[in-house]
Scaffold this motif. Structure first.
Motif, PDB file in Angstrom:
ATOM      1  N   GLN A 117      36.411  77.938 -35.412  1.00 35.83           N
ATOM      2  CA  GLN A 117      35.967  79.145 -34.731  1.00 35.83           C
ATOM      3  C   GLN A 117      34.442  79.228 -34.765  1.00 35.83           C
ATOM      4  OE1 GLN A 117      37.210  82.802 -36.530  1.00 35.83           O
ATOM      5  NE2 GLN A 117      36.215  84.106 -35.003  1.00 35.83           N
ATOM      6  N   PRO A 118      33.808  79.508 -33.632  1.00 38.55           N
ATOM      7  CA  PRO A 118      32.352  79.650 -33.649  1.00 38.55           C
ATOM      8  C   PRO A 118      31.917  80.818 -34.547  1.00 38.55           C
ATOM      9  CG  PRO A 118      33.157  79.390 -31.397  1.00 38.55           C
ATOM     10  CD  PRO A 118      34.361  79.610 -32.267  1.00 38.55           C
ATOM     11  N   HIS A 119      30.846  80.624 -35.278  1.00 39.82           N
ATOM     12  CA  HIS A 119      30.231  81.658 -36.098  1.00 39.82           C
ATOM     13  C   HIS A 119      28.745  81.710 -35.777  1.00 39.82           C
ATOM     14  CE1 HIS A 119      33.889  80.893 -38.466  1.00 39.82           C
ATOM     15  NE2 HIS A 119      33.680  82.042 -39.093  1.00 39.82           N
ATOM     16  N   ILE A 147      31.091  74.566 -42.517  1.00 38.62           N
ATOM     17  CA  ILE A 147      31.329  74.367 -41.087  1.00 38.62           C
ATOM     18  C   ILE A 147      30.131  73.647 -40.481  1.00 38.62           C
ATOM     19  CG2 ILE A 147      32.827  76.396 -40.790  1.00 38.62           C
ATOM     20  CD1 ILE A 147      30.419  77.896 -39.687  1.00 38.62           C
ATOM     21  N   ARG A 148      30.309  73.142 -39.274  1.00 40.68           N
ATOM     22  CA  ARG A 148      29.223  72.507 -38.519  1.00 40.68           C
ATOM     23  C   ARG A 148      28.535  73.571 -37.698  1.00 40.68           C
ATOM     24  NH1 ARG A 148      25.271  69.949 -36.612  1.00 40.68           N
ATOM     25  NH2 ARG A 148      25.452  68.017 -35.423  1.00 40.68           N
ATOM     26  N   TRP A 149      27.202  73.622 -37.767  1.00 42.36           N
ATOM     27  CA  TRP A 149      26.473  74.594 -36.958  1.00 42.36           C
ATOM     28  C   TRP A 149      25.202  73.957 -36.409  1.00 42.36           C
ATOM     29  CZ3 TRP A 149      26.499  74.757 -42.297  1.00 42.36           C
ATOM     30  CH2 TRP A 149      25.272  74.663 -42.946  1.00 42.36           C
ATOM     31  N   TYR A 150      24.683  74.560 -35.348  1.00 40.97           N
ATOM     32  CA  TYR A 150      23.452  74.099 -34.703  1.00 40.97           C
ATOM     33  C   TYR A 150      22.376  75.161 -34.918  1.00 40.97           C
ATOM     34  CZ  TYR A 150      26.206  70.468 -32.489  1.00 40.97           C
ATOM     35  OH  TYR A 150      27.014  69.379 -32.288  1.00 40.97           O
ATOM     36  N   PRO A 151      21.413  74.907 -35.807  1.00 39.74           N
ATOM     37  CA  PRO A 151      20.383  75.913 -36.078  1.00 39.74           C
ATOM     38  C   PRO A 151      19.367  75.988 -34.945  1.00 39.74           C
ATOM     39  CG  PRO A 151      19.920  73.922 -37.302  1.00 39.74           C
ATOM     40  CD  PRO A 151      21.239  73.703 -36.626  1.00 39.74           C
ATOM     41  N   VAL A 152      18.954  77.191 -34.611  1.00 37.01           N
ATOM     42  CA  VAL A 152      17.902  77.354 -33.613  1.00 37.01           C
ATOM     43  C   VAL A 152      16.585  77.586 -34.351  1.00 37.01           C
ATOM     44  CG1 VAL A 152      19.375  78.150 -31.745  1.00 37.01           C
ATOM     45  CG2 VAL A 152      18.491  79.818 -33.368  1.00 37.01           C
ATOM     46  N   VAL A 153      15.535  76.942 -33.857  1.00 38.08           N
ATOM     47  CA  VAL A 153      14.246  76.951 -34.543  1.00 38.08           C
ATOM     48  C   VAL A 153      13.137  77.338 -33.568  1.00 38.08           C
ATOM     49  CG1 VAL A 153      15.046  75.174 -36.141  1.00 38.08           C
ATOM     50  CG2 VAL A 153      13.799  74.498 -34.084  1.00 38.08           C
ATOM     51  N   GLY A 187      31.750  76.339 -27.825  1.00 40.84           N
ATOM     52  CA  GLY A 187      32.688  76.308 -28.927  1.00 40.84           C
ATOM     53  C   GLY A 187      32.096  75.910 -30.260  1.00 40.84           C
ATOM     54  N   HIS A 188      30.748  75.931 -30.360  1.00 46.71           N
ATOM     55  CA  HIS A 188      30.081  75.540 -31.597  1.00 46.71           C
ATOM     56  C   HIS A 188      29.545  76.766 -32.328  1.00 46.71           C
ATOM     57  CE1 HIS A 188      30.375  71.475 -30.156  1.00 46.71           C
ATOM     58  NE2 HIS A 188      29.569  71.713 -29.119  1.00 46.71           N
ATOM     59  N   SER A 189      29.294  76.599 -33.620  1.00 48.32           N
ATOM     60  CA  SER A 189      28.609  77.638 -34.398  1.00 48.32           C
ATOM     61  C   SER A 189      27.108  77.436 -34.275  1.00 48.32           C
ATOM     62  CB  SER A 189      29.024  77.566 -35.873  1.00 48.32           C
ATOM     63  OG  SER A 189      30.386  77.911 -36.039  1.00 48.32           O
ATOM     64  N   VAL A 190      26.375  78.529 -34.351  1.00 46.86           N
ATOM     65  CA  VAL A 190      24.927  78.484 -34.230  1.00 46.86           C
ATOM     66  C   VAL A 190      24.307  79.087 -35.486  1.00 46.86           C
ATOM     67  CG1 VAL A 190      24.842  80.704 -33.017  1.00 46.86           C
ATOM     68  CG2 VAL A 190      22.955  79.091 -32.753  1.00 46.86           C
ATOM     69  N   GLY A 191      23.201  78.519 -35.941  1.00 46.21           N
ATOM     70  CA  GLY A 191      22.508  79.038 -37.119  1.00 46.21           C
ATOM     71  C   GLY A 191      21.213  79.720 -36.723  1.00 46.21           C
ATOM     72  N   VAL A 192      20.960  80.898 -37.263  1.00 45.64           N
ATOM     73  CA  VAL A 192      19.732  81.638 -36.959  1.00 45.64           C
ATOM     74  C   VAL A 192      19.086  82.097 -38.257  1.00 45.64           C
ATOM     75  CG1 VAL A 192      20.611  82.435 -34.735  1.00 45.64           C
ATOM     76  CG2 VAL A 192      20.893  83.870 -36.747  1.00 45.64           C
ATOM     77  N   GLN A 193      17.766  82.267 -38.204  1.00 44.87           N
ATOM     78  CA  GLN A 193      17.018  82.834 -39.319  1.00 44.87           C
ATOM     79  C   GLN A 193      16.269  84.028 -38.743  1.00 44.87           C
ATOM     80  OE1 GLN A 193      14.080  83.682 -41.003  1.00 44.87           O
ATOM     81  NE2 GLN A 193      15.516  84.038 -42.677  1.00 44.87           N
ATOM     82  N   PRO A 194      16.789  85.244 -38.900  1.00 42.91           N
ATOM     83  CA  PRO A 194      16.236  86.399 -38.188  1.00 42.91           C
ATOM     84  C   PRO A 194      14.772  86.691 -38.486  1.00 42.91           C
ATOM     85  CG  PRO A 194      18.369  86.923 -39.164  1.00 42.91           C
ATOM     86  CD  PRO A 194      17.954  85.608 -39.717  1.00 42.91           C
TER      87      PRO A 194
END
Length: 347
Positions: A117-119, A147-153, A187-194
């Motif tokens: 499930q995407p997070h 889980i696998r996630w794609y961080p945005v930078v 369908g992927h999870s994404v990583g953020v650092q607010p």
């Protein structure tokens, strides 16, 4: 290695690679030092024109590979580059961190985190250099811990050759609304650092802060897609380097005019940037915070309600693991700061 949407003054285009003119200068020097008969054979009018076209084609291909490809890849909603190379780079960075005395352990809650499930993975704190996000986060993601996630930078990352390729291999993508939505919709999870660069420029080794943008864009996007928020706290990230308020003020001034956050933190032996202090970083995942069914246009009240639940879970996560921090830092607790809108934005 994270940043929320909107990267301030950063240019959307990477800087041109500096070694292209250097390579042309080296070629000119080699021709100047070559024997006269060689120069005559190479630089007859016909051959000189042929050499010029070949050099122009090579330069164009090099610029295309180093600039245009990353520009497309940084918006990609999926892997980039060979998987074996991504794993090799991730393991190399993790081993390098261990060699410098930075060790880690990771733990996630007993409740099930649905891997498919995407997070929206939200990690704190940013730290002076986001050291663990780059050196350890990539490996955790590739090994699906949990889980696998794609961080945005920040967009500024993609202005530096080699660094941007490493970030792309580890799954890093540009922090824009469109990219975040594309990753979730795929369908992927994404990583953020607010907190992003704003938080980075205010990092303190003596306090723990979590900064949030005024409009809570990451919460809005999570609600729009019905994607739960998954908090992560890196206990020890802020203690890898010490910071100086005067240098942070200087860094904020430089960023205001150049878009580049020139951070000067101090690690072991009092040296800037080079080697972090020996620290065990404890990476703790919290419980997923549900946001309800997908809603294309969430109201401010709905966003505030989800943020309140997220803040409560973040506080619980911090209080549960703060004993691993220095005693004086743990005693001060976690301060959550939601930034106010600039005056001009209210008008």
């Amino acid at each position: 290695m994270g940043k929320p949407v909107n990267s301030g003054h950063a240019s959307p285009w990477p800087s041109p690679p500096g070694f292209v003119p250097m390579g042309l200068a080296a070629l000119t020097l080699l021709l100047a030092l070559a024997p006269e008969d060689v120069r005559h054979a190479l630089l007859t009018p016909a051959r000189a024109w042929s050499w010029l076209r070949a050099c122009a084609a090579a330069v164009f291909a090099l610029v295309a590979c180093l600039v245009l490809v990353p520009v497309r890849a940084r918006k990609r909603a999926g892997p980039w580059g060979p998987p074996w190379l991504a794993h090799f780079v991730a393991r190399l960075l993790s081993a390098s961190a261990n060699a410098m005395g930075v060790h880690y352990d990771v733990e996630w809650p007993a409740c099930e985190i649905v891997a498919d499930q995407p997070h929206v993975v939200v990690w704190h704190p940013h730290g002076a250099l986001a050291f663990c996000a780059l050196s350890i986060g990539g490996l955790l993601s590739l090994e699906r811990q949990p889980i696998r996630w794609y961080p945005v930078v920040a967009s500024v990352i993609f202005r530096f050759p080699l660094l941007r390729e490493v970030v792309l291999l580890l799954g890093g993508r540009e922090a824009t609304k469109e990219t975040i939505s594309a990753i979730i919709e795929a369908g992927h999870s994404v990583g953020v650092q607010p907190g992003g660069i704003f938080e980075q420029l205010r990092t303190s080794h003596a306090r723990e802060h979590a900064f949030f943008p005024p409009n809570l864009t990451f919460v809005r996007l999570a609600i729009e897609h019905g994607t739960p928020l998954l908090p992560v706290y890196l206990f020890g990230e802020n203690q890898l380097f010490s910071t100086r308020p005067a240098l942070q003020r200087l860094a904020r001034f430089i960023r205001r005019w150049t878009g580049v956050p020139l951070i000067i933190p101090f690690g072991r032996w009092g040296l800037p940037w080079i080697v972090p202090r020996r620290t065990r970083v404890r990476i703790r995942f919290g419980r997923p915070v549900p946001v309800g069914p997908a809603c294309a246009r969430p109201s401010d009240e709905a966003v505030d309600a989800v943020f309140a639940r997220y803040s409560a879970e973040l506080h619980r996560l911090f209080d549960e693991g703060k004993s691993t921090l220095p005693a004086d830092v743990a005693a001060r607790g976690l301060t959550i700061v939601r930034r106010t809108r600039p005056e001009r934005a209210r008008r």
